[in-house]
Write a protein that holds these residues in place. Sequence first.
Motif, PDB file in Angstrom:
ATOM      1  N   THR A   7       2.912 -31.247 -19.366  1.00 25.04           N
ATOM      2  CA  THR A   7       2.014 -30.089 -19.426  1.00 25.04           C
ATOM      3  C   THR A   7       1.926 -29.614 -20.866  1.00 25.04           C
ATOM      4  OG1 THR A   7       2.633 -29.406 -17.190  1.00 25.04           O
ATOM      5  CG2 THR A   7       1.544 -27.760 -18.561  1.00 25.04           C
ATOM      6  N   ILE A   8       0.691 -29.327 -21.299  1.00 21.43           N
ATOM      7  CA  ILE A   8       0.470 -28.815 -22.652  1.00 21.43           C
ATOM      8  C   ILE A   8       0.014 -27.363 -22.529  1.00 21.43           C
ATOM      9  CG2 ILE A   8      -0.743 -29.199 -24.842  1.00 21.43           C
ATOM     10  CD1 ILE A   8      -1.528 -31.995 -23.650  1.00 21.43           C
ATOM     11  N   ILE A   9       0.638 -26.502 -23.302  1.00 16.71           N
ATOM     12  CA  ILE A   9       0.204 -25.103 -23.337  1.00 16.71           C
ATOM     13  C   ILE A   9      -0.831 -24.957 -24.452  1.00 16.71           C
ATOM     14  CG2 ILE A   9       0.925 -22.711 -23.750  1.00 16.71           C
ATOM     15  CD1 ILE A   9       3.707 -23.488 -22.650  1.00 16.71           C
ATOM     16  N   VAL A  10      -2.056 -24.612 -24.053  1.00 21.69           N
ATOM     17  CA  VAL A  10      -3.148 -24.507 -25.025  1.00 21.69           C
ATOM     18  C   VAL A  10      -3.630 -23.062 -25.033  1.00 21.69           C
ATOM     19  CG1 VAL A  10      -5.387 -25.441 -25.723  1.00 21.69           C
ATOM     20  CG2 VAL A  10      -3.804 -26.877 -24.446  1.00 21.69           C
ATOM     21  N   ARG A  11      -3.806 -22.519 -26.215  1.00 27.51           N
ATOM     22  CA  ARG A  11      -4.288 -21.136 -26.317  1.00 27.51           C
ATOM     23  C   ARG A  11      -5.609 -21.121 -27.076  1.00 27.51           C
ATOM     24  NH1 ARG A  11      -0.214 -17.755 -24.644  1.00 27.51           N
ATOM     25  NH2 ARG A  11       1.950 -18.483 -24.824  1.00 27.51           N
ATOM     26  N   PRO A  12      -6.685 -21.526 -26.425  1.00 22.10           N
ATOM     27  CA  PRO A  12      -7.965 -21.600 -27.130  1.00 22.10           C
ATOM     28  C   PRO A  12      -8.663 -20.241 -27.115  1.00 22.10           C
ATOM     29  CG  PRO A  12      -8.215 -22.427 -24.899  1.00 22.10           C
ATOM     30  CD  PRO A  12      -6.797 -21.939 -25.031  1.00 22.10           C
ATOM     31  N   ASP A  13      -9.449 -19.989 -28.143  1.00 16.49           N
ATOM     32  CA  ASP A  13     -10.167 -18.733 -28.237  1.00 16.49           C
ATOM     33  C   ASP A  13     -11.481 -18.856 -27.456  1.00 16.49           C
ATOM     34  OD1 ASP A  13     -11.063 -16.299 -28.960  1.00 16.49           O
ATOM     35  OD2 ASP A  13     -11.403 -16.786 -31.072  1.00 16.49           O
ATOM     36  N   VAL A  14     -11.382 -18.857 -26.135  1.00 12.72           N
ATOM     37  CA  VAL A  14     -12.573 -18.950 -25.277  1.00 12.72           C
ATOM     38  C   VAL A  14     -12.406 -17.986 -24.098  1.00 12.72           C
ATOM     39  CG1 VAL A  14     -13.050 -21.383 -25.829  1.00 12.72           C
ATOM     40  CG2 VAL A  14     -11.588 -20.835 -23.880  1.00 12.72           C
ATOM     41  N   THR A  15     -13.502 -17.724 -23.404  1.00  7.38           N
ATOM     42  CA  THR A  15     -13.422 -16.842 -22.230  1.00  7.38           C
ATOM     43  C   THR A  15     -12.975 -17.670 -21.018  1.00  7.38           C
ATOM     44  OG1 THR A  15     -15.678 -17.307 -21.532  1.00  7.38           O
ATOM     45  CG2 THR A  15     -15.380 -15.486 -23.100  1.00  7.38           C
ATOM     46  N   PRO A  16     -12.481 -16.975 -19.989  1.00  9.65           N
ATOM     47  CA  PRO A  16     -12.085 -17.709 -18.776  1.00  9.65           C
ATOM     48  C   PRO A  16     -13.243 -18.536 -18.205  1.00  9.65           C
ATOM     49  CG  PRO A  16     -11.210 -15.488 -18.703  1.00  9.65           C
ATOM     50  CD  PRO A  16     -12.096 -15.557 -19.915  1.00  9.65           C
ATOM     51  N   GLN A  17     -14.475 -18.034 -18.284  1.00 11.38           N
ATOM     52  CA  GLN A  17     -15.625 -18.799 -17.787  1.00 11.38           C
ATOM     53  C   GLN A  17     -15.789 -20.106 -18.554  1.00 11.38           C
ATOM     54  OE1 GLN A  17     -15.546 -15.636 -18.229  1.00 11.38           O
ATOM     55  NE2 GLN A  17     -16.635 -14.524 -16.618  1.00 11.38           N
ATOM     56  N   GLN A  18     -15.725 -19.995 -19.877  1.00 13.04           N
ATOM     57  CA  GLN A  18     -15.875 -21.201 -20.704  1.00 13.04           C
ATOM     58  C   GLN A  18     -14.759 -22.204 -20.430  1.00 13.04           C
ATOM     59  OE1 GLN A  18     -15.845 -18.964 -24.379  1.00 13.04           O
ATOM     60  NE2 GLN A  18     -17.931 -19.617 -24.870  1.00 13.04           N
ATOM     61  N   ALA A  19     -13.572 -21.690 -20.143  1.00 13.38           N
ATOM     62  CA  ALA A  19     -12.393 -22.563 -20.006  1.00 13.38           C
ATOM     63  C   ALA A  19     -12.513 -23.519 -18.831  1.00 13.38           C
ATOM     64  CB  ALA A  19     -11.136 -21.717 -19.865  1.00 13.38           C
ATOM     65  N   SER A  20     -13.419 -23.235 -17.912  1.00 11.44           N
ATOM     66  CA  SER A  20     -13.499 -24.091 -16.729  1.00 11.44           C
ATOM     67  C   SER A  20     -13.905 -25.525 -17.068  1.00 11.44           C
ATOM     68  CB  SER A  20     -14.455 -23.490 -15.699  1.00 11.44           C
ATOM     69  OG  SER A  20     -15.726 -23.396 -16.288  1.00 11.44           O
ATOM     70  N   SER A  21     -14.551 -25.718 -18.204  1.00 17.20           N
ATOM     71  CA  SER A  21     -14.933 -27.094 -18.565  1.00 17.20           C
ATOM     72  C   SER A  21     -13.853 -27.811 -19.375  1.00 17.20           C
ATOM     73  CB  SER A  21     -16.257 -27.100 -19.338  1.00 17.20           C
ATOM     74  OG  SER A  21     -16.135 -26.323 -20.503  1.00 17.20           O
ATOM     75  N   TYR A  22     -12.738 -27.147 -19.615  1.00 13.37           N
ATOM     76  CA  TYR A  22     -11.728 -27.757 -20.494  1.00 13.37           C
ATOM     77  C   TYR A  22     -11.125 -29.032 -19.900  1.00 13.37           C
ATOM     78  CZ  TYR A  22      -8.020 -28.152 -23.959  1.00 13.37           C
ATOM     79  OH  TYR A  22      -7.196 -28.621 -24.952  1.00 13.37           O
ATOM     80  N   THR A  23     -11.012 -29.067 -18.571  1.00 15.34           N
ATOM     81  CA  THR A  23     -10.497 -30.281 -17.922  1.00 15.34           C
ATOM     82  C   THR A  23     -11.288 -31.518 -18.355  1.00 15.34           C
ATOM     83  OG1 THR A  23      -9.660 -29.085 -16.014  1.00 15.34           O
ATOM     84  CG2 THR A  23     -10.157 -31.394 -15.669  1.00 15.34           C
ATOM     85  N   LEU A  24     -12.593 -31.355 -18.551  1.00 12.20           N
ATOM     86  CA  LEU A  24     -13.428 -32.493 -18.950  1.00 12.20           C
ATOM     87  C   LEU A  24     -13.091 -32.942 -20.372  1.00 12.20           C
ATOM     88  CD1 LEU A  24     -16.915 -31.357 -17.562  1.00 12.20           C
ATOM     89  CD2 LEU A  24     -15.033 -32.450 -16.366  1.00 12.20           C
TER      90      LEU A  24
END
Length: 325
Positions: free
Chosen positions: A138-155
């Motif tokens: 597991t990687i802990i990532v702290r990106p400067d994005v909103t929760p809505q935007q984060a939904s595409s991070y899996t891709l």
Amino acid sequence: ISMKDEILKRILAADGEAVSGQELADSLGVSRTAVWKHMQTLQEEGYTFETIKKKGYVLTGVPNSLNPTQIELFLKTAHFGREIHYYDVVDSTQTIAHKLAQEGAPHGTIIIGEEQTAGRGRMARPWESAHGTGIWMTIIVRPDVTPQQASSYTLVVAVAVTMAIKTLYKHVEPAIKWPNDLLINGKKCTGILTEMQAEADLVQALLVGIGINANQAAADFSPDIADIATSLRLEAGEEINRAALVASILHYLEQFTELYVKEGFASIKTLWQQLSCTIGQRIEVKTLRERFEGIASGITDDGVLQLTQDNGIIRTIYAGDIKIL
Ligand code: BTX
């Protein structure tokens, strides 16, 4: 970096060619005996070499361990993997990551277990994580994005893992099955689980779980998944250096994450489409309540899947499981 690691790096860099002990000694300014002693230590750590007369050492095997020193040897990143929590047996690396993230673990921290006793996929499905065979991280990532935007991070993660595998194993062709699987020849070799700690408009941390079947033999999978799962070793026909693969994944993920934070998923979309086996296929989608069938016709700039049904209606799929028909 120690002398021993420097020797190892040079032998690794030779990529299967022999490296002469004399040349190592000369270029590093140490004696042949010193080189030989370091080689002994490396063998004790699980590296194996063949000694070819008048030519030198050829690397024939790497230790089956993901301990931090092994990973650091290959690491090229600034943040990802610079803090490593390594365990032999854990329940789930996700659980540990949640706790560490709450305690303030830095961006890029990784948690690795050789074995998970309660590895999990989406919707609490079990994820088989036998000892020493895979990459359970597991990687802990702290990106400067909103929760809505984060939904595409899996891709984004799927693209990074695919690129890492393709780079190290040129003959292996992984393909992304939306949203979170990598398939090789139609069988699952990788699953991704992204969880989130967030406040209203602010992502505190993404907990990016990556499970990769690396060195399993076919008989190592339980009957439940024997027909649907494969490992990189089965597909590549060679032992997988898990530490090198972890480092490569972290390298690609760090690069793509920067791009994604600056420019959004749109900047990675073309690459995603090239690496995916989903678009253009006839698929069945199961969401929590419904079931649709149609052609996976595209993906939006937000990573949402578009499904064109036979009646022409286009549906947008935010989450769900798909089956390629
Ligand atoms: P998923 O819900 O898409 O897939 C789970 C399904 O995959 C299971 O129901 C089973 O059919 C199948 N499966 C289980 N184990 C394996 C396996 N080893 N290989 C292939 N297929 C399998 C996928 O969820 C997300 C998995 C993430 C796993 C990582 S490992 C590190 C981190 N810690 C943790 O507990 N989970 C993540």
